[in-house]
Design an enzyme around this catalytic site. Structure first.
Site, mmCIF file in Angstrom:
data_model
loop_
_atom_site.group_PDB
_atom_site.id
_atom_site.type_symbol
_atom_site.label_atom_id
_atom_site.label_comp_id
_atom_site.label_asym_id
_atom_site.label_seq_id
_atom_site.Cartn_x
_atom_site.Cartn_y
_atom_site.Cartn_z
ATOM 1 N N HIS A 233 -0.656 -1.860 -0.625
ATOM 2 C CA HIS A 233 -0.493 -1.227 -0.108
ATOM 3 C C HIS A 233 0.335 -0.388 -0.135
ATOM 4 O O HIS A 233 1.217 0.273 -0.588
ATOM 5 C CB HIS A 233 0.709 -2.313 1.197
ATOM 6 C CG HIS A 233 0.364 -3.364 1.737
ATOM 7 N ND1 HIS A 233 0.815 -4.781 1.056
ATOM 8 C CD2 HIS A 233 -0.767 -4.423 2.658
ATOM 9 C CE1 HIS A 233 -0.129 -5.954 0.876
ATOM 10 N NE2 HIS A 233 -0.841 -5.740 2.195
ATOM 11 N N SER B 126 -3.650 -6.198 6.308
ATOM 12 C CA SER B 126 -2.404 -6.510 6.604
ATOM 13 C C SER B 126 -1.894 -5.074 6.481
ATOM 14 O O SER B 126 -1.202 -4.365 6.727
ATOM 15 C CB SER B 126 -1.884 -6.411 4.498
ATOM 16 O OG SER B 126 -2.944 -5.596 4.297
ATOM 17 N N ASP C 184 3.718 -0.986 -2.058
ATOM 18 C CA ASP C 184 3.731 -2.132 -3.414
ATOM 19 C C ASP C 184 2.546 -2.193 -3.673
ATOM 20 O O ASP C 184 1.579 -1.544 -4.435
ATOM 21 C CB ASP C 184 4.156 -3.004 -2.267
ATOM 22 C CG ASP C 184 3.136 -3.333 -1.377
ATOM 23 O OD1 ASP C 184 2.090 -3.202 -1.395
ATOM 24 O OD2 ASP C 184 3.515 -4.752 -0.208
#
Length: 368
Positions: free
Chosen positions: A335, A38, A332
């Site tokens: 991340h 990610s 978040d």
């Protein structure tokens, strides 16, 4: 006729000089191919079916991206892949592979700027978050399919030359470590033994992946190791005082040591193999130790989320959103922000020598 003309233009462009970068008369690599998780995903997960697939396809993701739209990046704007690409002379990360399927843009993109196969939640092991992502082995399979289409279009010689000069950016392994850590309820001795077995499994699979890409023509590799994943807002939630999870960070240390050793070994056995290993763990540790020196005022909280540390809930359209996003390390609960990605890419490209080994990303990009 139009397609033939396009192919001819591509071949000519590949046979002439590489696209120059503004500074210093340097030239950017012809393309960049991205594999990982990610931190590098620019939208592949948006195209995966299933309710359990993690996607960044809603506000407030992308709030600082041009146009203010969510793109599938787990960031408020650009991510690490984008900024690594920018340092090397590209406009941004190459497009996600799954967005190109079935269209006429796949081969031109692959030949002129590259393709991203990265997928949120992906791991080195196929079992990591199975059914919710594109695992590393499948990402390599997709690259092989792309390569075959390139060969059909411009020929094997042109493709071999292109790939040998292009950058392969790879960042993976964090999710394998996190899945392992969540399953631990054994004694310290048993956990240590299990961790050693995990490292062996991860490194064996990782090494096989690199050798497979090498056999397809890849020569220049930029790797990103595991950052201090025990210091994400999500990990800090487990501590009443919001401190980092030291055991998870130690897992990352063990993996990073094994990765460094493996890459050094491959360099002695694979002719023409050139690599740069970025020390995200060391850089993140320095940021957490001296946040103000890097321009951060908050290293513990998420910028977007809910509950304690804004880490008890995902980033959603109705979440709490911080005002000064550049002040935060984390976007978040797991991340990093756009600014953190920017600073990381700058450090890995041409920053202090301790953040890359044996060469930096700039030297890798412009190596012969």
């Amino acid at each position: 006729m139009a397609m033939e003309a396009l192919v001819l233009c591509l071949v000519i462009s590949m046979q002439t000089a590489l696209v120059p970068v503004a500074a210093g008369g340097l030239h950017r690599p012809p393309a960049m191919y991205v594999l990982g998780d990610s931190l590098l995903d620019v939208g592949n997960n948006n195209y995966l079916p299933g309710a359990d697939v993690r996607r960044a396809n809603r506000p407030y993701y992308g709030i600082d991206f041009p146009g203010g739209v969510p793109t599938g990046r787990f960031s408020n704007g650009f991510n690490l892949a984008d900024y690594v690409a920018k340092t090397m002379g590209f406009a941004s990360s190459p497009p996600p592979y799954l967005s190109l399927l079935g269209g006429q843009l796949a081969v031109p993109a692959a030949l002129t700027k590259g393709v991203s196969y990265a997928s949120a939640d992906a791991g080195i092991l196929d079992s990591t978050n199975a059914g919710k992502c594109i695992p590393l082995s499948r990402q390599v399979h997709y690259f092989n399919a792309t390569r075959a289409e390139m060969v059909t279009t411009v020929g094997s010689s042109a493709v071999s030359h292109l790939l040998s000069k292009s950058i392969f950016l790879i960042g993976v392994g964090i999710n394998d470590l996190l899945v392992f850590s969540r399953a631990q309820n054994k004694s310290a001795a048993e956990q240590q033994s299990d961790a050693a077995a995990l490292y062996a499994d991860l490194i064996s699979n990782y090494s096989a992946t690199i050798k497979e890409l090498y056999s397809m023509g890849a020569r220049k590799f930029a790797f990103n190791n595991a950052f201090q994943i025990g210091c994400t807002p999500n990990a800090r939630l487990l501590d009443a005082a919001g401190q980092c999870d030291g055991s998870v960070n130690q897992l990352a240390v063990g993996f990073n040591d094994a990765l460094r050793s493996m890459l050094a070994g491959l360099a002695t056995r694979l002719p023409g193999f050139v690599y740069s290993l970025a020390d995200a763990f060391g850089l993140s540790g320095d940021v957490f130790a001296r946040p103000l020196a890097y321009g951060f005022t908050d290293i513990a909280d998420a910028c977007c989320g809910s509950g304690r540390l804004l880490a008890e809930g995902s980033c959603l359209p109705n979440s709490t959103l911080c005002t000064n996003r550049d002040d935060y390390v984390f976007w978040d609960r797991s991340h990093i922000t756009q600014r953190t990605s920017f600073l990381s890419a700058q450090a890995f490209y041409d920053g202090p020598a301790q953040y890359t080994t044996p060469i930096n990303f700039k030297q890798l990009a412009h190596s012969s």
